[in-house]
Design a protein around this motif. Structure first.
Motif, PDB file in Angstrom:
ATOM      1  N   MET A   1      -3.825  46.061  63.805  1.00  0.00           N
ATOM      2  CA  MET A   1      -4.108  47.283  64.561  1.00  0.00           C
ATOM      3  C   MET A   1      -3.749  47.060  66.022  1.00  0.00           C
ATOM      4  SD  MET A   1      -7.727  49.313  64.985  1.00  0.00           S
ATOM      5  CE  MET A   1      -7.789  49.640  63.224  1.00  0.00           C
ATOM      6  N   ALA A   2      -3.109  48.028  66.637  1.00  0.00           N
ATOM      7  CA  ALA A   2      -2.708  47.905  68.033  1.00  0.00           C
ATOM      8  C   ALA A   2      -3.936  47.832  68.932  1.00  0.00           C
ATOM      9  CB  ALA A   2      -1.837  49.087  68.429  1.00  0.00           C
ATOM     10  N   ARG A   3      -3.810  47.078  70.010  1.00  0.00           N
ATOM     11  CA  ARG A   3      -4.908  46.935  70.951  1.00  0.00           C
ATOM     12  C   ARG A   3      -5.136  48.249  71.684  1.00  0.00           C
ATOM     13  NH1 ARG A   3      -4.430  42.243  75.358  1.00  0.00           N
ATOM     14  NH2 ARG A   3      -2.757  43.616  76.112  1.00  0.00           N
ATOM     15  N   LEU A   4      -6.398  48.639  71.805  1.00  0.00           N
ATOM     16  CA  LEU A   4      -6.746  49.894  72.461  1.00  0.00           C
ATOM     17  C   LEU A   4      -6.455  49.787  73.957  1.00  0.00           C
ATOM     18  CD1 LEU A   4      -8.199  52.651  71.851  1.00  0.00           C
ATOM     19  CD2 LEU A   4     -10.266  51.548  72.739  1.00  0.00           C
ATOM     20  N   PRO A   5      -5.684  50.728  74.506  1.00  0.00           N
ATOM     21  CA  PRO A   5      -5.439  50.693  75.957  1.00  0.00           C
ATOM     22  C   PRO A   5      -6.749  50.855  76.714  1.00  0.00           C
ATOM     23  CG  PRO A   5      -3.973  52.259  74.853  1.00  0.00           C
ATOM     24  CD  PRO A   5      -5.017  51.862  73.859  1.00  0.00           C
ATOM     25  N   ARG A   6      -6.840  50.215  77.866  1.00  0.00           N
ATOM     26  CA  ARG A   6      -8.025  50.394  78.692  1.00  0.00           C
ATOM     27  C   ARG A   6      -8.118  51.835  79.173  1.00  0.00           C
ATOM     28  NH1 ARG A   6      -7.300  44.921  80.857  1.00  0.00           N
ATOM     29  NH2 ARG A   6      -5.672  45.833  82.167  1.00  0.00           N
ATOM     30  N   LEU A   7      -9.342  52.309  79.287  1.00  0.00           N
ATOM     31  CA  LEU A   7      -9.594  53.654  79.789  1.00  0.00           C
ATOM     32  C   LEU A   7      -9.819  53.561  81.294  1.00  0.00           C
ATOM     33  CD1 LEU A   7     -10.124  56.668  79.248  1.00  0.00           C
ATOM     34  CD2 LEU A   7     -12.524  56.069  78.835  1.00  0.00           C
ATOM     35  N   THR A   8      -8.868  54.071  82.076  1.00  0.00           N
ATOM     36  CA  THR A   8      -8.977  54.036  83.533  1.00  0.00           C
ATOM     37  C   THR A   8      -8.639  55.410  84.077  1.00  0.00           C
ATOM     38  OG1 THR A   8      -8.224  51.724  83.523  1.00  0.00           O
ATOM     39  CG2 THR A   8      -8.252  52.868  85.638  1.00  0.00           C
ATOM     40  N   LEU A   9      -9.600  56.066  84.715  1.00  0.00           N
ATOM     41  CA  LEU A   9      -9.416  57.417  85.222  1.00  0.00           C
ATOM     42  C   LEU A   9      -9.846  57.478  86.680  1.00  0.00           C
ATOM     43  CD1 LEU A   9     -10.809  59.413  82.169  1.00  0.00           C
ATOM     44  CD2 LEU A   9      -8.415  59.166  82.817  1.00  0.00           C
ATOM     45  N   SER A  10      -8.970  57.977  87.526  1.00  0.00           N
ATOM     46  CA  SER A  10      -9.265  58.040  88.949  1.00  0.00           C
ATOM     47  C   SER A  10     -10.473  58.920  89.227  1.00  0.00           C
ATOM     48  CB  SER A  10      -8.049  58.561  89.718  1.00  0.00           C
ATOM     49  OG  SER A  10      -7.759  59.896  89.357  1.00  0.00           O
ATOM     50  N   GLY A  11     -11.259  58.509  90.207  1.00  0.00           N
ATOM     51  CA  GLY A  11     -12.406  59.292  90.620  1.00  0.00           C
ATOM     52  C   GLY A  11     -13.636  59.139  89.760  1.00  0.00           C
ATOM     53  N   HIS A  12     -13.550  58.337  88.696  1.00  0.00           N
ATOM     54  CA  HIS A  12     -14.693  58.131  87.805  1.00  0.00           C
ATOM     55  C   HIS A  12     -15.266  56.729  87.986  1.00  0.00           C
ATOM     56  CE1 HIS A  12     -14.659  61.789  85.364  1.00  0.00           C
ATOM     57  NE2 HIS A  12     -13.343  61.743  85.413  1.00  0.00           N
ATOM     58  N   LEU A  13     -16.535  56.595  87.660  1.00  0.00           N
ATOM     59  CA  LEU A  13     -17.228  55.324  87.741  1.00  0.00           C
ATOM     60  C   LEU A  13     -16.809  54.419  86.582  1.00  0.00           C
ATOM     61  CD1 LEU A  13     -19.534  53.844  89.343  1.00  0.00           C
ATOM     62  CD2 LEU A  13     -21.090  54.726  87.559  1.00  0.00           C
ATOM     63  N   HIS A  14     -16.483  53.155  86.888  1.00  0.00           N
ATOM     64  CA  HIS A  14     -16.077  52.178  85.877  1.00  0.00           C
ATOM     65  C   HIS A  14     -16.952  50.928  85.950  1.00  0.00           C
ATOM     66  CE1 HIS A  14     -12.540  54.710  86.174  1.00  0.00           C
ATOM     67  NE2 HIS A  14     -11.970  54.104  85.155  1.00  0.00           N
ATOM     68  N   HIS A  15     -17.348  50.432  84.803  1.00  0.00           N
ATOM     69  CA  HIS A  15     -18.043  49.152  84.689  1.00  0.00           C
ATOM     70  C   HIS A  15     -17.038  48.138  84.170  1.00  0.00           C
ATOM     71  CE1 HIS A  15     -21.325  46.634  82.417  1.00  0.00           C
ATOM     72  NE2 HIS A  15     -20.884  46.019  83.501  1.00  0.00           N
ATOM     73  N   VAL A  16     -16.853  47.043  84.908  1.00  0.00           N
ATOM     74  CA  VAL A  16     -15.836  46.036  84.608  1.00  0.00           C
ATOM     75  C   VAL A  16     -16.503  44.702  84.326  1.00  0.00           C
ATOM     76  CG1 VAL A  16     -13.816  44.814  85.505  1.00  0.00           C
ATOM     77  CG2 VAL A  16     -14.203  47.208  86.136  1.00  0.00           C
ATOM     78  N   ILE A  17     -16.020  44.004  83.301  1.00  0.00           N
ATOM     79  CA  ILE A  17     -16.470  42.640  83.003  1.00  0.00           C
ATOM     80  C   ILE A  17     -15.248  41.742  82.849  1.00  0.00           C
ATOM     81  CG2 ILE A  17     -17.713  41.133  81.415  1.00  0.00           C
ATOM     82  CD1 ILE A  17     -19.356  43.512  80.505  1.00  0.00           C
ATOM     83  N   GLN A  18     -15.250  40.607  83.553  1.00  0.00           N
ATOM     84  CA  GLN A  18     -14.217  39.586  83.382  1.00  0.00           C
ATOM     85  C   GLN A  18     -14.910  38.266  83.065  1.00  0.00           C
ATOM     86  OE1 GLN A  18     -10.303  39.464  83.955  1.00  0.00           O
ATOM     87  NE2 GLN A  18     -11.209  38.120  82.429  1.00  0.00           N
ATOM     88  N   ARG A  19     -14.484  37.627  81.977  1.00  0.00           N
ATOM     89  CA  ARG A  19     -15.162  36.427  81.508  1.00  0.00           C
ATOM     90  C   ARG A  19     -14.245  35.215  81.544  1.00  0.00           C
ATOM     91  NH1 ARG A  19     -17.949  38.448  75.957  1.00  0.00           N
ATOM     92  NH2 ARG A  19     -15.776  38.808  75.396  1.00  0.00           N
ATOM     93  N   GLY A  20     -14.848  34.033  81.681  1.00  0.00           N
ATOM     94  CA  GLY A  20     -14.102  32.789  81.640  1.00  0.00           C
ATOM     95  C   GLY A  20     -13.689  32.441  80.227  1.00  0.00           C
ATOM     96  N   ASN A  21     -12.553  31.802  80.091  1.00  0.00           N
ATOM     97  CA  ASN A  21     -12.052  31.402  78.782  1.00  0.00           C
ATOM     98  C   ASN A  21     -13.019  30.442  78.095  1.00  0.00           C
ATOM     99  OD1 ASN A  21     -10.003  31.276  76.716  1.00  0.00           O
ATOM    100  ND2 ASN A  21      -9.511  29.219  77.463  1.00  0.00           N
TER     101      ASN A  21
END
Length: 234
Positions: A1-21
């Protein structure tokens, strides 16, 4: 299954998580934390991303942001990620990847989730057993919104301003929210939405959001639900 594109919309609030390998540390001391904060501040300004809250943990970090364009957030995260890895590998005499793949993010309904998500981020170190109180942890935005220090990385959201008519009133109101905390269901929803990439908000918000993008914003009912690991996000 293809990877879901990230949802990024200008002017909206986004919660971001970046994790260590492989859950490995991405910060080893104060210099590492400070370097990341400097990179975030510089690149948020350069790419047009308003950062409302953050917490840097030893092996991952969270951001709560509003991008000014569809490209602003991915451009900021790409620049920060690349430059931090170069710095970290050079300083700690290592090679190879540092991140566990691409960062995770989603869109939140600000009116419903801005303040709970700020509290959620502030309480991460408390839940992880690193400190007894959010005020004791130096690598989050908590001290700024309590009026203890001024953090150039941060931009106040209108909903934070609405907490009171004076700085003291806003700081006291926010302190009370952190003291009260958030429930386990809300905590789980905030983590799972960012890791899965599905938007979080009420039905009216989701309906309006879907009209702005061809990318599906919530998970469909058909098929087996995707399992999301959230236990390490504390």
């Amino acid at each position: 299954m293809a990877r879901l594109p990230r949802l990024t919309l200008s002017g909206h609030l986004h919660h971001v998580i970046q994790r260590g390998n492989n859950r490995q540390p991405i910060f080893q001391d104060g210099e590492d934390f400070d370097t990341m904060l400097g990179l975030l501040a510089d690149n948020a300004l350069q790419h047009g991303v308003a950062v409302h809250a953050y917490v840097l943990m030893d092996n991952h970090f969270h951001l709560l942001v509003t991008p000014s364009s569809a490209d602003a957030l991915p451009q900021m995260m790409q620049a920060v990620g690349r430059r931090y890895v170069q710095y970290f590998n050079r300083r700690h005499v290592r090679t190879g990847t540092l991140w566990e793949g691409r960062y995770r993010s989603t869109v939140l309904q600000a009116e419903r989730y801005l303040l709970p998500c700020m509290v959620y981020l502030d309480l991460n170190p408390v839940r992880a057993g690193l400190v007894a109180n959010a005020a004791d942890y130096p690598w989050s935005s908590h001290a700024h919104w309590r009026g203890v220090r001024n953090d150039r990385l941060l931009t106040p959201h209108a909903l934070y301003w609405a907490l009171g008519n004076t700085p003291f009133a806003r700081e006291a109101a926010y302190a009370a929210l952190v003291q009260a905390g958030i429930g386990s269901l809300e905590q789980t929803a905030l983590t799972a939405s960012a890791l899965s990439g599905w938007a979080l908000g009420d039905a009216e918000f989701i309906e309006g959001l879907q009209k702005q993008t061809p990318r599906r914003v919530v998970q469909g009912q058909a098929g087996r639900p995707k399992r999301v690991k959230i236990s390490e996000e504390k």
